[in-house]
Design a protein around this motif. Structure first.
Motif, PDB file in Angstrom:
ATOM      1  N   HIS A 139       0.811  -1.210   0.000  1.00  0.00           N
ATOM      2  CA  HIS A 139       0.000   0.000   0.000  1.00  0.00           C
ATOM      3  C   HIS A 139       0.846   1.263   0.000  1.00  0.00           C
ATOM      4  CE1 HIS A 139      -3.462  -2.511   0.635  1.00  0.00           C
ATOM      5  NE2 HIS A 139      -2.813  -3.114   1.617  1.00  0.00           N
ATOM      6  N   ILE A 140       2.135   1.113   0.321  1.00  0.00           N
ATOM      7  CA  ILE A 140       3.044   2.251   0.379  1.00  0.00           C
ATOM      8  C   ILE A 140       4.355   1.887  -0.315  1.00  0.00           C
ATOM      9  CG2 ILE A 140       4.359   3.788   1.891  1.00  0.00           C
ATOM     10  CD1 ILE A 140       2.249   3.262   4.047  1.00  0.00           C
ATOM     11  N   LEU A 141       4.834   2.786  -1.138  1.00  0.00           N
ATOM     12  CA  LEU A 141       6.164   2.636  -1.722  1.00  0.00           C
ATOM     13  C   LEU A 141       7.060   3.689  -1.088  1.00  0.00           C
ATOM     14  CD1 LEU A 141       5.466   2.047  -5.507  1.00  0.00           C
ATOM     15  CD2 LEU A 141       5.973   0.377  -3.745  1.00  0.00           C
ATOM     16  N   SER A 142       8.183   3.247  -0.580  1.00  0.00           N
ATOM     17  CA  SER A 142       9.078   4.167   0.117  1.00  0.00           C
ATOM     18  C   SER A 142      10.142   4.759  -0.794  1.00  0.00           C
ATOM     19  CB  SER A 142       9.756   3.448   1.278  1.00  0.00           C
ATOM     20  OG  SER A 142      10.533   2.368   0.778  1.00  0.00           O
ATOM     21  N   ASP A 189       4.765   9.608  -1.431  1.00  0.00           N
ATOM     22  CA  ASP A 189       5.776   9.843  -0.396  1.00  0.00           C
ATOM     23  C   ASP A 189       7.092   9.113  -0.666  1.00  0.00           C
ATOM     24  OD1 ASP A 189       4.044  11.486   1.101  1.00  0.00           O
ATOM     25  OD2 ASP A 189       3.070   9.706   1.941  1.00  0.00           O
ATOM     26  N   ALA A 190       7.210   8.532  -1.837  1.00  0.00           N
ATOM     27  CA  ALA A 190       8.410   7.745  -2.166  1.00  0.00           C
ATOM     28  C   ALA A 190       9.590   8.657  -2.496  1.00  0.00           C
ATOM     29  CB  ALA A 190       8.131   6.810  -3.337  1.00  0.00           C
ATOM     30  N   LEU A 202       3.189  14.673 -10.954  1.00  0.00           N
ATOM     31  CA  LEU A 202       2.209  13.609 -11.177  1.00  0.00           C
ATOM     32  C   LEU A 202       2.036  12.636 -10.019  1.00  0.00           C
ATOM     33  CD1 LEU A 202       3.085  12.717 -14.866  1.00  0.00           C
ATOM     34  CD2 LEU A 202       1.059  13.936 -14.036  1.00  0.00           C
ATOM     35  N   LYS A 203       3.012  12.538  -9.146  1.00  0.00           N
ATOM     36  CA  LYS A 203       2.944  11.510  -8.114  1.00  0.00           C
ATOM     37  C   LYS A 203       1.999  11.850  -6.959  1.00  0.00           C
ATOM     38  CE  LYS A 203       6.850  12.695  -5.134  1.00  0.00           C
ATOM     39  NZ  LYS A 203       8.065  12.170  -4.535  1.00  0.00           N
ATOM     40  N   GLU A 204       1.560  13.119  -6.881  1.00  0.00           N
ATOM     41  CA  GLU A 204       0.612  13.510  -5.838  1.00  0.00           C
ATOM     42  C   GLU A 204      -0.650  12.653  -5.951  1.00  0.00           C
ATOM     43  OE1 GLU A 204       1.367  15.573  -3.323  1.00  0.00           O
ATOM     44  OE2 GLU A 204       3.338  15.700  -4.274  1.00  0.00           O
TER      45      GLU A 204
END
Length: 114
Positions: free
Chosen positions: A24-27, A59-60, A51-53
């Motif tokens: 669910h999260i990419l760091s 948050d990566a 674009l990543k917003e």
């Protein structure tokens, strides 16, 4: 500015890989960009930043590895660093018979957290 389109595709790839791995999260995301790939690393970074917003990459940390081209001289066989395709051998001035690297644009790794 094709960097915008590339950034969109990178986000799609990251989302696909995250879903495949139930994350669910990419760091972090690491991308290699060759200096002769035709991709401007700064423009790509800006496009991805816009674009990543709201995406899995929001948050990566973006890690860009710049890959320099290497040429092998046609005449003296010396290997040398290339900044552009028309660079010649610094020893003898001949063109390379082979170009090794510098054309890369690839996602190398994704830091995935559940």
């Amino acid at each position: 500015m094709h960097e915008f389109s590339l950034a969109q595709e990178v986000i799609k790839l990251a989302e696909y890989e995250a879903e495949k791995n139930n994350a669910h999260i990419l760091s972090e995301i690491t991308i290699e960009i060759g200096n002769m790939s035709g991709v401007d690393p700064d423009a790509f970074e800006s496009a991805l930043g816009l674009l990543k917003e709201g995406s899995i990459l929001q948050d990566a940390y973006l890690n860009i590895i710049r890959i320099w081209g290497r040429g092998v001289c046609n005449a003296c066989k010396k290997e040398f660093e290339m900044n552009q395709r028309m660079d010649t051998c610094p020893e003898c001035g001949a063109f390379p018979s082979e170009i090794r690297g510098g054309n890369e644009f690839r996602v190398v790794s994704l830091g995935i957290y559940d």
